[in-house]
Structure formats: C-alpha cells, structure tokens
Design a protein around this motif. Structure first.
Motif, PDB file in Angstrom:
ATOM      1  N   PHE A  24      10.301   9.740   5.357  1.00 48.07           N
ATOM      2  CA  PHE A  24      10.088   8.314   5.133  1.00 48.07           C
ATOM      3  C   PHE A  24       9.970   7.543   6.436  1.00 48.07           C
ATOM      4  O   PHE A  24      10.600   7.878   7.443  1.00 48.07           O
ATOM      5  N   GLY A  25       9.199   6.481   6.389  1.00 50.69           N
ATOM      6  CA  GLY A  25       9.219   5.497   7.454  1.00 50.69           C
ATOM      7  C   GLY A  25      10.389   4.560   7.245  1.00 50.69           C
ATOM      8  O   GLY A  25      11.155   4.701   6.288  1.00 50.69           O
ATOM      9  N   GLU A  26      10.515   3.590   8.146  1.00 53.68           N
ATOM     10  CA  GLU A  26      11.634   2.660   8.071  1.00 53.68           C
ATOM     11  C   GLU A  26      11.381   1.528   7.075  1.00 53.68           C
ATOM     12  O   GLU A  26      12.280   0.760   6.778  1.00 53.68           O
ATOM     13  N   TYR A  47       6.311   3.813  -1.942  1.00 45.89           N
ATOM     14  CA  TYR A  47       7.363   3.445  -2.884  1.00 45.89           C
ATOM     15  C   TYR A  47       7.752   1.996  -2.631  1.00 45.89           C
ATOM     16  O   TYR A  47       7.563   1.461  -1.530  1.00 45.89           O
ATOM     17  N   GLY A  56      16.468   1.575  -7.355  1.00 43.35           N
ATOM     18  CA  GLY A  56      15.997   2.844  -6.825  1.00 43.35           C
ATOM     19  C   GLY A  56      14.597   2.716  -6.275  1.00 43.35           C
ATOM     20  O   GLY A  56      14.003   1.634  -6.263  1.00 43.35           O
ATOM     21  N   LEU A  57      14.069   3.824  -5.831  1.00 47.05           N
ATOM     22  CA  LEU A  57      12.711   3.845  -5.304  1.00 47.05           C
ATOM     23  C   LEU A  57      11.718   3.904  -6.461  1.00 47.05           C
ATOM     24  O   LEU A  57      11.763   4.808  -7.291  1.00 47.05           O
ATOM     25  N   GLN A  90      11.190  -0.580  -3.016  1.00 44.50           N
ATOM     26  CA  GLN A  90      12.631  -0.597  -3.245  1.00 44.50           C
ATOM     27  C   GLN A  90      13.118  -2.037  -3.243  1.00 44.50           C
ATOM     28  O   GLN A  90      13.070  -2.720  -2.221  1.00 44.50           O
ATOM     29  N   LEU A 124      10.299  14.804   1.647  1.00 44.67           N
ATOM     30  CA  LEU A 124       9.540  13.633   2.045  1.00 44.67           C
ATOM     31  C   LEU A 124      10.129  13.079   3.336  1.00 44.67           C
ATOM     32  O   LEU A 124      11.344  12.995   3.498  1.00 44.67           O
ATOM     33  N   LEU A 151       8.225   1.294   1.179  1.00 47.01           N
ATOM     34  CA  LEU A 151       8.458   2.507   1.954  1.00 47.01           C
ATOM     35  C   LEU A 151       7.280   3.455   1.828  1.00 47.01           C
ATOM     36  O   LEU A 151       6.757   3.678   0.736  1.00 47.01           O
ATOM     37  N   ARG A 169       9.655  -4.782   5.110  1.00 45.79           N
ATOM     38  CA  ARG A 169      10.356  -5.733   4.229  1.00 45.79           C
ATOM     39  C   ARG A 169       9.458  -6.937   4.003  1.00 45.79           C
ATOM     40  O   ARG A 169       9.095  -7.642   4.958  1.00 45.79           O
ATOM     41  N   TYR A 174       2.890   9.023   0.230  1.00 46.75           N
ATOM     42  CA  TYR A 174       3.405   8.256  -0.902  1.00 46.75           C
ATOM     43  C   TYR A 174       3.720   6.822  -0.456  1.00 46.75           C
ATOM     44  O   TYR A 174       4.134   6.593   0.683  1.00 46.75           O
TER      45      TYR A 174
END
Lengths: 114, 115
Positions: free
Chosen positions: A105-107, A35, A42-43, A37, A103, A91, A110, A33
């Motif tokens: 998630f990676g970090e 996303y 929210g995501l 943010q 899920l 993300l 940005r 996925y």
C-alpha cells in the motif's frame, strides 16, 4: 521507487469540484488496486487493474468516479463533482499479481470535501 | 452476504502479555487469509499469509491460526510491546484472485499495549 507513491497526500476541495489522485506503483507489479477508507470503516474496494486486462470497476460507487492506468504503470483516480460523502482516505496498492500475493500500500491521499 | 467481523472495540493488553485478535467470517469460503498492520495516517503493511490447508503460521513473535470449520482466524502477538500498538486488519481472499473477488478486508481491531 522503493514503494508505492501516492499524491497528493492531502487534498481539500470544495463541493462540486473535480479531483485527481495519482498512484505510482512498485516497478514490475502487474496488479493495482484502489481502496477507500472512511473513518472507523474498513477498506472499501473501488477498482482493480491487472496487466492489460480490462479493469474490474465493480466497486466504483457512482459514475462520478473513474480511473485509468497508463502504460501498465501510473494510475489516476478521478472524482468528478465531488460531494461531502466522498471525504475519505484513498489508498492505492500494487501487487506482483500472484493470487495470494501480498498488497503493498501507499500512504494514501486524504480527501476532504467542504 | 459475506461478512468479516473483527473486535470493534479497542483491545488493551499489558506489555509482555500475549495479545490475541479474532477474525470471524460468514458466507465466505476463503482460499487464504492475510493479516495487515496499519498505523495512524499510514497505509496497511502486510504481516502474514495463511492458506486454507494450513492450520498455523509463525513469524518471529507473531502466530496466526486458521480454522475453516469455525470460520475463524486468530492472530497472536507474544511478548507484546508498546510498539505493537496499531490497528490490525484481516483480509480474506478467494482462489480466483484479484478485483472484487480478491481480498476482502475486515474493519480492523485497534490494539493498545500498555507499558
């Protein structure tokens, strides 16, 4: 690797430039996925890949956004002609593909568009 | 349209007390619900899953309840510690799974545990 890896962690670009964000999911995870943010938000779902099926692109905000997943593993999110409103944390998450699967998630990457 | 609501303001709790976070939803029939923790500058980390036919789930100091009649989930942290300070996200999922029909996230509640 042990977890989901994203690069770059930070990207500053000028308005109108193209950017590529990379995601390396957990080995063996079939679902991936992307996303977005934004600060205090929210995501926001962008795109979903599951195995060899056609991706669900229904969350992409405009045709400037595209993503691909090569060989069922690494994914690249591309934003063309970046705009200031594209500034956010992007993300990536992977999952074993079960319906209720958590899920991982990676970090995040940005992105700042000047 | 479907809507997920979490406390928009920060929740301040004294260390040692129980912190209770709320997740309410409308126009949605989730098959399951997940809670995630997110620290500043980091990606969310999965905490707990609860299915629609389950009333309560526990994991160490964490407890989640799921009331499909009230359309609400409560997330409790007992004996709270300053290290529990973070943003907590609830996410609702449909049985179809995946993609836009998969997990929908709330905006999160910022929890601050005061020493």
């Amino acid at each position: 690797g042990a977890g989901v890896s994203q690069s770059p962690s930070n990207k500053v670009t000028e308005k109108g430039k193209d950017v590529e964000l990379r995601c390396d999911p957990i080995s063996g995870h079939t679902a991936l996925y992307w996303y977005r943010q934004s600060l205090g938000q929210g995501l926001e779902f962008l795109i979903y890949f599951q195995g060899n099926s056609a991706p669900d692109k229904s969350g992409l905000p405009s045709d400037r956004f595209s993503a691909e997943r090569t060989g069922g593993s690494v994914s690249t999110l591309t934003i063309q002609r970046t705009q200031q409103e594209d500034s956010a944390v992007y993300l990536c998450a992977s999952s074993p593909g079960t319906i209720t699967g958590e899920l991982f998630f990676g970090e995040g990457s940005r992105l700042t568009v000047l | 349209s479907q809507k997920i609501e979490q406390n928009s303001e920060a929740l301040n709790i004294q260390e040692g007390k129980t912190a209770t976070l709320t997740c309410n939803y409308t126009n949605y029939s989730p098959a399951y619900l997940q809670w995630y923790r997110q620290d500043p500058g980091r990606g969310p980390v999965f905490l707990l899953l609860i299915r629609e036919n389950e009333k309560e789930k526990r994991k160490e100091r964490l407890k989640v309840t799921f009331d499909t009649t009230l359309k609400q989930s409560l997330f409790h942290i007992t004996a709270s510690q300053p290290a529990d300070s973070a943003t907590y996200l609830c996410a609702l999922g449909r049985a179809t799974g995946g993609g836009a029909d998969g997990l929908t996230f709330g905006k999160g509640t910022h929890l601050i545990i005061q020493p």
